[in-house]
Structure formats: C-alpha cells, structure tokens
Design an enzyme around this catalytic site. Structure first.
Site, PDB file in Angstrom:
ATOM      1  N   ARG A 181       0.887  -1.235   0.038  1.00  0.00           N
ATOM      2  CA  ARG A 181       0.078   0.031   0.006  1.00  0.00           C
ATOM      3  C   ARG A 181       0.856   1.188  -0.068  1.00  0.00           C
ATOM      4  O   ARG A 181       0.561   2.198   0.467  1.00  0.00           O
ATOM      5  CB  ARG A 181      -0.900   0.072   0.982  1.00  0.00           C
ATOM      6  CG  ARG A 181      -1.846  -1.109   1.245  1.00  0.00           C
ATOM      7  CD  ARG A 181      -2.843  -1.125  -0.031  1.00  0.00           C
ATOM      8  NE  ARG A 181      -3.728  -2.129   0.217  1.00  0.00           N
ATOM      9  CZ  ARG A 181      -3.413  -3.508  -0.564  1.00  0.00           C
ATOM     10  NH1 ARG A 181      -2.271  -3.584  -1.080  1.00  0.00           N
ATOM     11  NH2 ARG A 181      -4.185  -4.340  -0.446  1.00  0.00           N
ATOM     12  N   SER A 231     -11.087  -1.691   3.827  1.00  0.00           N
ATOM     13  CA  SER A 231     -10.397  -1.803   5.199  1.00  0.00           C
ATOM     14  C   SER A 231      -9.736  -0.668   5.606  1.00  0.00           C
ATOM     15  O   SER A 231      -9.108  -0.013   5.004  1.00  0.00           O
ATOM     16  CB  SER A 231      -9.109  -2.878   4.773  1.00  0.00           C
ATOM     17  OG  SER A 231      -9.880  -4.334   4.532  1.00  0.00           O
ATOM     18  N   GLU A 301      -4.873   2.599   6.699  1.00  0.00           N
ATOM     19  CA  GLU A 301      -4.707   2.595   5.282  1.00  0.00           C
ATOM     20  C   GLU A 301      -5.467   3.663   4.596  1.00  0.00           C
ATOM     21  O   GLU A 301      -4.761   4.301   3.513  1.00  0.00           O
ATOM     22  CB  GLU A 301      -5.005   1.254   4.796  1.00  0.00           C
ATOM     23  CG  GLU A 301      -5.264   1.099   3.057  1.00  0.00           C
ATOM     24  CD  GLU A 301      -5.670   0.050   2.643  1.00  0.00           C
ATOM     25  OE1 GLU A 301      -5.650  -1.248   3.517  1.00  0.00           O
ATOM     26  OE2 GLU A 301      -6.377   0.034   1.694  1.00  0.00           O
TER      27      GLU A 301
HETATM   28  C1  LIG Z   1     -15.920  -1.642  -0.513  1.00  0.00           C
HETATM   29  C2  LIG Z   1     -14.420  -1.267  -0.662  1.00  0.00           C
HETATM   30  C3  LIG Z   1     -13.565  -2.408  -0.992  1.00  0.00           C
HETATM   31  C4  LIG Z   1     -12.365  -2.072  -0.994  1.00  0.00           C
HETATM   32  N1  LIG Z   1     -11.406  -3.055  -1.584  1.00  0.00           N
HETATM   33  C5  LIG Z   1     -10.076  -2.845  -1.738  1.00  0.00           C
HETATM   34  C6  LIG Z   1      -9.127  -4.043  -2.063  1.00  0.00           C
HETATM   35  O1  LIG Z   1      -9.333  -4.945  -2.077  1.00  0.00           O
HETATM   36  N2  LIG Z   1      -7.873  -3.617  -2.137  1.00  0.00           N
HETATM   37  C7  LIG Z   1      -7.163  -2.278  -2.030  1.00  0.00           C
HETATM   38  O2  LIG Z   1      -6.005  -1.937  -1.974  1.00  0.00           O
HETATM   39  N3  LIG Z   1      -8.261  -1.217  -1.803  1.00  0.00           N
HETATM   40  C8  LIG Z   1      -9.474  -1.369  -1.676  1.00  0.00           C
HETATM   41  N4  LIG Z   1     -10.296  -0.491  -1.149  1.00  0.00           N
HETATM   42  C9  LIG Z   1      -9.826   1.017  -1.081  1.00  0.00           C
HETATM   43  C10 LIG Z   1      -9.788   1.742  -2.287  1.00  0.00           C
HETATM   44  O3  LIG Z   1     -10.747   1.383  -3.339  1.00  0.00           O
HETATM   45  C11 LIG Z   1      -8.356   1.752  -2.959  1.00  0.00           C
HETATM   46  O4  LIG Z   1      -7.302   2.161  -2.437  1.00  0.00           O
HETATM   47  C12 LIG Z   1      -8.392   2.673  -4.383  1.00  0.00           C
HETATM   48  O5  LIG Z   1      -7.297   2.274  -5.017  1.00  0.00           O
HETATM   49  C13 LIG Z   1      -8.669   4.077  -4.174  1.00  0.00           C
HETATM   50  O6  LIG Z   1      -8.744   4.569  -5.326  1.00  0.00           O
HETATM   51  P1  LIG Z   1      -9.735   6.127  -5.205  1.00  0.00           P
HETATM   52  O7  LIG Z   1      -9.722   6.492  -6.728  1.00  0.00           O
HETATM   53  O8  LIG Z   1     -11.029   5.717  -4.445  1.00  0.00           O
HETATM   54  O9  LIG Z   1      -8.779   7.118  -4.570  1.00  0.00           O
HETATM   55  P2  LIG Z   1      -9.302   8.122  -3.386  1.00  0.00           P
HETATM   56  O10 LIG Z   1     -10.008   7.598  -2.290  1.00  0.00           O
HETATM   57  O11 LIG Z   1      -9.965   9.292  -4.436  1.00  0.00           O
HETATM   58  O12 LIG Z   1      -7.964   8.746  -3.033  1.00  0.00           O
HETATM   59  C14 LIG Z   1      -6.948   7.924  -2.262  1.00  0.00           C
HETATM   60  C15 LIG Z   1      -5.651   8.663  -2.135  1.00  0.00           C
HETATM   61  O13 LIG Z   1      -5.226   8.731  -3.637  1.00  0.00           O
HETATM   62  C16 LIG Z   1      -4.879  10.087  -3.988  1.00  0.00           C
HETATM   63  N5  LIG Z   1      -5.001  10.347  -5.426  1.00  0.00           N
HETATM   64  C17 LIG Z   1      -6.271   9.657  -6.153  1.00  0.00           C
HETATM   65  N6  LIG Z   1      -6.112  10.062  -7.359  1.00  0.00           N
HETATM   66  C18 LIG Z   1      -4.887  10.305  -7.617  1.00  0.00           C
HETATM   67  C19 LIG Z   1      -4.176  10.898  -8.826  1.00  0.00           C
HETATM   68  N7  LIG Z   1      -4.704  11.059  -9.985  1.00  0.00           N
HETATM   69  N8  LIG Z   1      -2.915  11.543  -8.672  1.00  0.00           N
HETATM   70  C20 LIG Z   1      -2.372  11.735  -7.479  1.00  0.00           C
HETATM   71  N9  LIG Z   1      -3.075  11.190  -6.355  1.00  0.00           N
HETATM   72  C21 LIG Z   1      -4.315  10.627  -6.277  1.00  0.00           C
HETATM   73  C22 LIG Z   1      -5.816  10.976  -3.290  1.00  0.00           C
HETATM   74  O14 LIG Z   1      -5.210  12.210  -3.262  1.00  0.00           O
HETATM   75  C23 LIG Z   1      -5.759  10.244  -1.706  1.00  0.00           C
HETATM   76  O15 LIG Z   1      -4.668  10.675  -1.165  1.00  0.00           O
HETATM   77  C24 LIG Z   1     -11.667  -0.809  -0.983  1.00  0.00           C
HETATM   78  C25 LIG Z   1     -12.603   0.289  -0.696  1.00  0.00           C
HETATM   79  C26 LIG Z   1     -13.938   0.144  -0.463  1.00  0.00           C
HETATM   80  C27 LIG Z   1     -14.947   1.103  -0.148  1.00  0.00           C
END
Ligand SMILES: Cc1cc2nc3c(=O)[nH]c(=O)nc-3n(C[C@H](O)[C@H](O)[C@H](O)COP(=O)(O)OP(=O)(O)OC[C@H]3O[C@@H](n4cnc5c(N)ncnc54)[C@H](O)[C@@H]3O)c2cc1C
Length: 306
Positions: A181, A231, A301
């Site tokens: 992560r 998580s 996380e």
């Molecule tokens: C039901 C559920 C299940 C999940 N399962 C998993 C799983 O199995 N494995 C896992 O790893 N995660 C999981 N997650 C967490 C999440 O989906 C991941 O971490 C995902 O990669 C986050 O992406 P996001 O676009 O939503 O990021 P955001 O939540 O919008 O942002 C997260 C971080 O990334 C940064 N960011 C986003 N886009 C950019 C960009 N273009 N440039 C620079 N920084 C950026 C943001 O500034 C922030 O700091 C889960 C979440 C939920 C709600």
C-alpha cells in the site's frame, strides 16, 4: 476572492462554447466519498480533459489555493468541517486504450471498468482489481491490491505533473518504489495523469472465472450494503487485522453512526449519519485495544483529510 476564481474557471470554454469545467462551491464531500462522510469543500472542480486539469492546477497554484486530488473517494475520510481549498476530481478523465498487451488509462478511469474492459481482449493480470471501487490514479497512488495481486505487478509507467512547476514527468516501473500500500507518490505532491499497464494474453474463460470468483468473495465477505472506505487498517506484521479485531471482541462496536462491521471486522461502516469524528473515535478505541491485547500498532490505510 472565491467568486472571482469561480467565474474565471467557469469562463473556460470548449471549442463548441460549452463550459470546459464543472465548478461547485461549498460542495459536501459526503456526496463524493464511498463513506458518505465529509463536510463542504470550498471548491469542487471537475476538469473534463487532461489539458483542463493542467489549467486548473496552474490557476489554483497562481491563487495559492490548497488543493486535494480526488479519484473515486473510496479510501478517504474528509473532516466534518470540510476542506478549505479546492478538491479536484479526476473522474471525467477516463479514457482507456488497448494496444497489444499494453493498456493506457487516464487517472480517473474506474479500476473495475478497466479490469472488465481488458478481459474482453483476453488480457490477464488485472483480475485482482475487479471489484476494487477506486480509480486508476488512486490505485497507482495506493498500490491497491487483492487476492495476491497488486498494481505493482502490472504498472509499466506513469505520467505525472508537479502542480508547482507544471513539469510533466514519466516514472518507469522500477521508479514507482512500490511496497505494501505504498508508492513513490505517497507524500509527494505530484498528480498522476495516466498509467500504462503491461498485461499478458490469457485464457478468456479462466479470466472470467477468476473475476467472478473474486467478486463473489467480496460480496460474501464484505459489508458492501453499507457505505465504507474498505479496510481501514493496513496489515500488521503478517497478521490479519480483521481477525485481531474480531478476537478482541470489537465486532459491532458503535460510536455514533460508525460501527465495526459484524460481517468483516476490518471494515468500519456508516450505519447512518456517521461523522468523521465518530469514525476517528472508533479508530482510536480499536488501535488502543489491539495495542494492549496483541502489542500491534495498527496503521491506517485510509487517508484522513482535514
Ligand atoms: C468496499 C471497498 C472495498 C475495497 N477493497 C479494496 C481492496 O481490495 N484492495 C485495495 O487495495 N483497496 C480497496 N479499497 C480501497 C480503495 O478502493 C483503493 O485504495 C483505491 O485504490 C482508492 O482509489 P480512489 O480513486 O477511490 O482514491 P481516493 O480515495 O479518491 O484517493 C486516495 C488517495 O489517492 C490520491 N489520488 C487519487 N487519485 C490521484 C491522482 N490522479 N494523482 C495523485 N493522487 C491521487 C488521493 O489524493 C488520496 O490521497 C476498497 C474500498 C472500499 C470502499
């Protein structure tokens, strides 16, 4: 000051005269996060192309306005007080192209949609991502992973921009400094613009089977019927965090509208009207209990934004 910036951004037009950007003021972040929590951002800006994103970042830098980049908001907890500054959403930057085994995706593309798309080309390697509700940019930033796969194993190169200098740079595979992560982008200010993934040709039936299996596992084990950020904690020295929380008897523990899920103890869910304060209080109780009981210091996380 606020109105002036809004007008300037709204004045940016596409060649056909339509507005190039969507700009909202005092926009609740609860509308843009999977947790459904978070107070208002002063500005919420949605650029519709990479060029417009670069324009927005430049304008915000010029005006010295604090900026936060938001993907699908599936791993963030915004404060109840909201965000003083501009939240820039990447979700309209969602182009994906496939050329042989190489997939180029803009930062705002849905990870699950990309996994589904490449399966149609019989490309294997991204099945693990099917069902992760994030954007490509968020996944590259967080090194998202599941079921033994992670972004680190498929990302070939990533283009970013430094919002302070406007310099665009390309990171090759080894420069991502991936860990659990973790990536080189965490703690940096650069904005991920797009990524190239390198996949392999696979058996279409096996790809479909794996994706269906992962989705089924998610649906049966995760409380997807409630808003959450997935998580909440990272793994703790090889131990399953959810299992420790369950063994400590914390399942179902509730603070306000935030609850340790009964289905998956690693998830905190919003059972209705949860505030960021409720979630943070619950996190502190969990951390203290796990430290006392297992001598394990849990690390979040999820990204907390205030
Ligand atoms: C039901 C559920 C299940 C999940 N399962 C998993 C799983 O199995 N494995 C896992 O790893 N995660 C999981 N997650 C967490 C999440 O989906 C991941 O971490 C995902 O990669 C986050 O992406 P996001 O676009 O939503 O990021 P955001 O939540 O919008 O942002 C997260 C971080 O990334 C940064 N960011 C986003 N886009 C950019 C960009 N273009 N440039 C620079 N920084 C950026 C943001 O500034 C922030 O700091 C889960 C979440 C939920 C709600």
């Amino acid at each position: 000051m606020k109105r002036k910036l809004t007008e300037e951004l709204l004045a940016r037009k596409n060649p056909d005269g339509t507005p190039a950007l969507s700009v909202l003021t005092d926009e609740p972040m609860s509308n843009h996060t999977t947790f459904r929590i978070g107070g208002p951002a002063e500005y919420f800006i949605i650029p519709h192309s990479e060029k417009d994103l670069l324009f927005v970042l430049d304008k915000l830098k010029e005006e010295d306005i604090r900026t936060f980049i938001l993907g699908k908001g599936s791993n963030v907890l915004f404060a109840d007080e909201g965000f003083r500054g501009a939240v820039v959403s990447t979700l309209s930057l969602d182009r994906v192209t496939v050329d042989g085994n190489v997939v180029a995706a803009e930062c705002g593309a849905s990870l699950t949609a990309v996994a589904r798309h490449v399966a149609r080309y019989s490309l294997t390697g991204l099945e693990f991502a099917f069902g992760i509700p994030g954007s490509v940019g968020g996944a590259v930033y967080m090194n998202a992973g599941a079921y033994g796969g992670e972004m680190a194993s498929v990302v070939e190169r990533t283009r970013t921009v430094d919002p302070f200098t406007g310099i665009i740079r390309t990171y090759e595979r080894e420069e991502h400094e991936y860990g659990y992560r973790e990536s080189v982008f965490r703690g940096k200010n650069e904005v991920i613009l797009s990524t190239e993934l390198s996949l392999s040709t696979g058996n279409p039936d096996e790809i479909e089977e794996r994706m269906a299996d992962y989705l089924e596992r998610r649906q049966s084990k995760q409380p997807l019927e409630y808003p959450s950020a997935g998580s909440v904690f990272k793994r703790c020295e090889g131990r399953f965090t959810g299992q420790m929380i369950e063994e400590a008897g914390l399942k179902g523990l509730t603070v306000g509208g935030a609850q340790v899920s009964n289905k998956h103890a690693g998830f905190i869910i919003n059972v209705g009207g949860a505030t960021a304060r409720d979630v943070l209080e619950l996190i502190e109780i969990i951390r203290k209990t796990i430290l006392d009981r297992f001598s394990c210091s849990l690390e979040c996380e999820m990204i907390c934004v205030s």
